[in-house]
Design an enzyme around this catalytic site. Structure first.
Site, PDB file in Angstrom:
ATOM      1  N   HIS A   1       0.710  -1.359   0.102  1.00 44.83           N
ATOM      2  CA  HIS A   1       0.139  -0.025   0.045  1.00 44.83           C
ATOM      3  C   HIS A   1       0.885   1.223  -0.145  1.00 44.83           C
ATOM      4  O   HIS A   1       0.471   2.288  -0.581  1.00 44.83           O
ATOM      5  CB  HIS A   1      -0.861   0.019   1.115  1.00 44.83           C
ATOM      6  CG  HIS A   1      -2.038  -1.230   1.242  1.00 44.83           C
ATOM      7  ND1 HIS A   1      -2.593  -1.376   2.178  1.00 44.83           N
ATOM      8  CD2 HIS A   1      -2.338  -2.102   0.345  1.00 44.83           C
ATOM      9  CE1 HIS A   1      -3.533  -2.548   1.876  1.00 44.83           C
ATOM     10  NE2 HIS A   1      -3.146  -2.880   0.919  1.00 44.83           N
TER      11      HIS A   1
ATOM     12  N   HIS B   1      38.812 -24.680 -21.918  1.00 46.40           N
ATOM     13  CA  HIS B   1      37.784 -25.107 -20.880  1.00 46.40           C
ATOM     14  C   HIS B   1      36.948 -25.803 -21.773  1.00 46.40           C
ATOM     15  O   HIS B   1      36.042 -25.073 -22.458  1.00 46.40           O
ATOM     16  CB  HIS B   1      37.292 -23.939 -20.129  1.00 46.40           C
ATOM     17  CG  HIS B   1      36.184 -24.059 -19.068  1.00 46.40           C
ATOM     18  ND1 HIS B   1      34.993 -24.331 -19.110  1.00 46.40           N
ATOM     19  CD2 HIS B   1      36.881 -24.674 -17.836  1.00 46.40           C
ATOM     20  CE1 HIS B   1      34.375 -24.420 -17.962  1.00 46.40           C
ATOM     21  NE2 HIS B   1      35.528 -24.817 -17.153  1.00 46.40           N
TER      22      HIS B   1
ATOM     23  N   ILE C   1      31.903 -23.746 -22.608  1.00 47.92           N
ATOM     24  CA  ILE C   1      30.982 -23.225 -21.454  1.00 47.92           C
ATOM     25  C   ILE C   1      31.997 -22.261 -20.693  1.00 47.92           C
ATOM     26  O   ILE C   1      33.067 -22.600 -20.165  1.00 47.92           O
ATOM     27  CB  ILE C   1      30.884 -24.211 -20.400  1.00 47.92           C
ATOM     28  CG1 ILE C   1      29.962 -25.564 -21.449  1.00 47.92           C
ATOM     29  CG2 ILE C   1      30.086 -23.773 -19.280  1.00 47.92           C
ATOM     30  CD1 ILE C   1      29.403 -26.627 -20.654  1.00 47.92           C
TER      31      ILE C   1
ATOM     32  N   GLY D   1      32.660 -21.236 -14.149  1.00 44.85           N
ATOM     33  CA  GLY D   1      31.713 -20.851 -13.038  1.00 44.85           C
ATOM     34  C   GLY D   1      32.378 -19.882 -12.359  1.00 44.85           C
ATOM     35  O   GLY D   1      31.878 -18.820 -11.826  1.00 44.85           O
ATOM     36  N   VAL D   2      33.865 -19.950 -11.937  1.00 40.84           N
ATOM     37  CA  VAL D   2      34.563 -19.046 -11.184  1.00 40.84           C
ATOM     38  C   VAL D   2      34.504 -17.762 -11.827  1.00 40.84           C
ATOM     39  O   VAL D   2      34.639 -16.577 -11.244  1.00 40.84           O
ATOM     40  CB  VAL D   2      35.711 -19.542 -10.958  1.00 40.84           C
ATOM     41  CG1 VAL D   2      35.940 -20.751  -9.936  1.00 40.84           C
ATOM     42  CG2 VAL D   2      36.779 -20.237 -12.298  1.00 40.84           C
TER      43      VAL D   2
ATOM     44  N   GLU E   1      33.589 -14.042 -10.867  1.00 41.83           N
ATOM     45  CA  GLU E   1      34.327 -12.710 -10.738  1.00 41.83           C
ATOM     46  C   GLU E   1      33.679 -11.623 -11.480  1.00 41.83           C
ATOM     47  O   GLU E   1      34.001 -10.691 -11.310  1.00 41.83           O
ATOM     48  CB  GLU E   1      35.713 -13.303 -11.736  1.00 41.83           C
ATOM     49  CG  GLU E   1      36.529 -12.084 -12.122  1.00 41.83           C
ATOM     50  CD  GLU E   1      37.299 -11.543 -10.828  1.00 41.83           C
ATOM     51  OE1 GLU E   1      37.625 -10.458 -10.936  1.00 41.83           O
ATOM     52  OE2 GLU E   1      37.201 -11.955  -9.890  1.00 41.83           O
TER      53      GLU E   1
END
Length: 425
Positions: free
Chosen positions: A79, A330, A336, A339-340, A344
């Site tokens: 509200h 990789h 891909i 992930g690190v 970062e």
């Protein structure tokens, strides 16, 4: 038409009273805020906590209300947000002395009264104008929303309850501040007497009375209650949705049809719209990023800053291309993004947020101290565009805690909480 500049409240305004769910005394103060702050909530009983921006990524899909910044956030904010939309306030700090604001009469009217008394003042900057460019459908449980591009905001709401006073009701409104205030603002929360014991058992509606909730018996309203409009029920559902839609980041230009909306559904809708809207937001290009961060190729992982909200939140962009050097080793043949490096990229975006909050940033550097709760939800591949969203959770002295989320096409790719320190170079 939107005002030419952003507005904040001209002076502080206060509302006191009892909260709906906790049933305890509470006080809220609207305070002027600097340009581009947006709407932020502050817990006065938790002075060390960072303000909580009224944005969908900080909202929880809670039962029968909208909660920001759980578990130590602000309960039942819908509200207040609707009243700020009706008052055309862009930047404001909403200071609450506890976990839940007062509930008033169950409508947005007490907040509108306070904001009207405080007045508003133009203080520069461009108002946020959000728009969508393609139609979409969002569902959550029984709630369903159809959103279409439109040059002006318009809302249609349909509800259907098996009760003689409600049945099937539909309303349609152009969402101008005047219409929100005059046709939706005074509509009140409603509930069913049969649900009361169950809600209390969950710790909800402890402060509900016939003075702040329209209470429906099996065939009528509770004795002594009357409606402002015959269709007050659908008007209130529309009011709730107007407030929850402010979690997108500001008024949005779209034609929205909602069928059986709920707070959980509304938050789902707001989160979806935040991923697809285009709007007028601050942008920092690669030159500004190079002038702020010490990183360089191949370790500079932020291409652009899309949004900056004070020191509370930042949104950045990373374009992932096949030319990235890490793709050479990789998962060769099946590229891909590590992930690190996604983490970062979030950390670097968070560094931009911190550097914007300190004096003489050219003499400082950000070191990350810890990373917790890391989760990877989907792979990131060449051609993807990472949207990096960082929200400040706590800022004390030279250290801070942030929550980072990386999205691809509106889906979460990774998330983590990070702690960092600002040090002299």
């Amino acid at each position: 038409m939107a005002p030419a500049t952003r507005h904040t409240v001209a002076q502080p305004a206060e509302v006191t009273g009892a909260s709906l769910h906790a049933g305890s005394a509470s006080r809220v103060t609207f305070r002027p805020a600097p340009v581009n702050t947006g709407i932020v909530f502050r817990r006065l009983d938790r002075p060390g906590d960072a303000p909580i921006p009224a944005l969908a990524d900080r909202a929880t899909r809670a039962e029968r209300r909208t909660v920001l910044g759980a578990p130590d956030g602000i309960d039942t904010v819908e509200h207040i947000l609707a009243a700020l939309r009706a008052a055309a306030i862009d930047d404001v700090e909403v200071a609450v002395d506890g976990p839940e604001p007062p509930f008033g009469d169950g409508s947005a009217a007490p907040w509108l009264t306070a904001l009207t008394a405080a007045g508003s003042v133009a203080h520069g900057g461009m108002p946020t104008e959000l728009a969508i460019t393609t139609a979409l459908v969002v569902t959550h449980g029984e709630s369903r929303y159809v959103v279409s591009p439109s040059p002006s905001p318009r809302l249609t709401v349909t509800i259907d309850f098996d009760h003689p006073l409600i049945g099937r009701q539909t309303g349609c409104w152009d969402l101008t501040p005047e219409i929100i205030a005059n046709e939706l603002g005074s509509s009140r929360t409603f509930g069913f007497a049969a649900d009361y014991d169950g809600l209390r058992a969950k710790g909800l509606a402890l402060g509900a009375t016939k003075d702040n909730v329209l209470i429906l018996t099996p065939d009528a309203l509770m004795a002594g209650q009357s409606l402002h409009w015959p269709d007050e029920f659908v008007r209130h559902k529309a009011l709730d949705l107007v407030g929850d839609l402010m979690l997108v980041g500001g008024p949005i230009k779209a034609d929205i049809s909602a069928f059986h909306p709920s707070h959980a559904g509304n938050v789902t809708l707001a989160r979806t719209l935040r991923r697809v809207v285009s709007g007028s937001t601050p942008v920092l290009g690669i030159q500004e990023i190079l002038g702020t961060l010490p990183h360089r190729y191949p370790m500079l992982l932020v291409d652009r800053i899309l949004e900056v909200h004070g020191r509370e939140r930042i949104v950045g962009l990373k374009n992932v291309t096949i030319n990235e050097p890490f793709f050479q080793g990789h998962f060769p043949g099946h590229p891909i993004m590590p992930g690190v490096l996604i983490v970062e990229a979030m950390a670097q975006c968070g560094g931009m947020l911190l550097m914007g909050a300190v004096e003489q940033p050219e003499t400082k550097v950000v070191y990350f101290m810890s990373i917790d709760g890391v989760k990877f939800r989907r792979p990131v591949v060449p051609g993807d565009q990472l949207r990096l969203e960082l929200a400040m959770l706590q800022f004390r002295g030279t250290t801070c805690r942030m929550r980072g989320t990386a999205f691809v096409d509106g889906q979460v790719a990774a998330e983590a909480e990070m702690m960092a320190a600002i040090m002299d170079r």
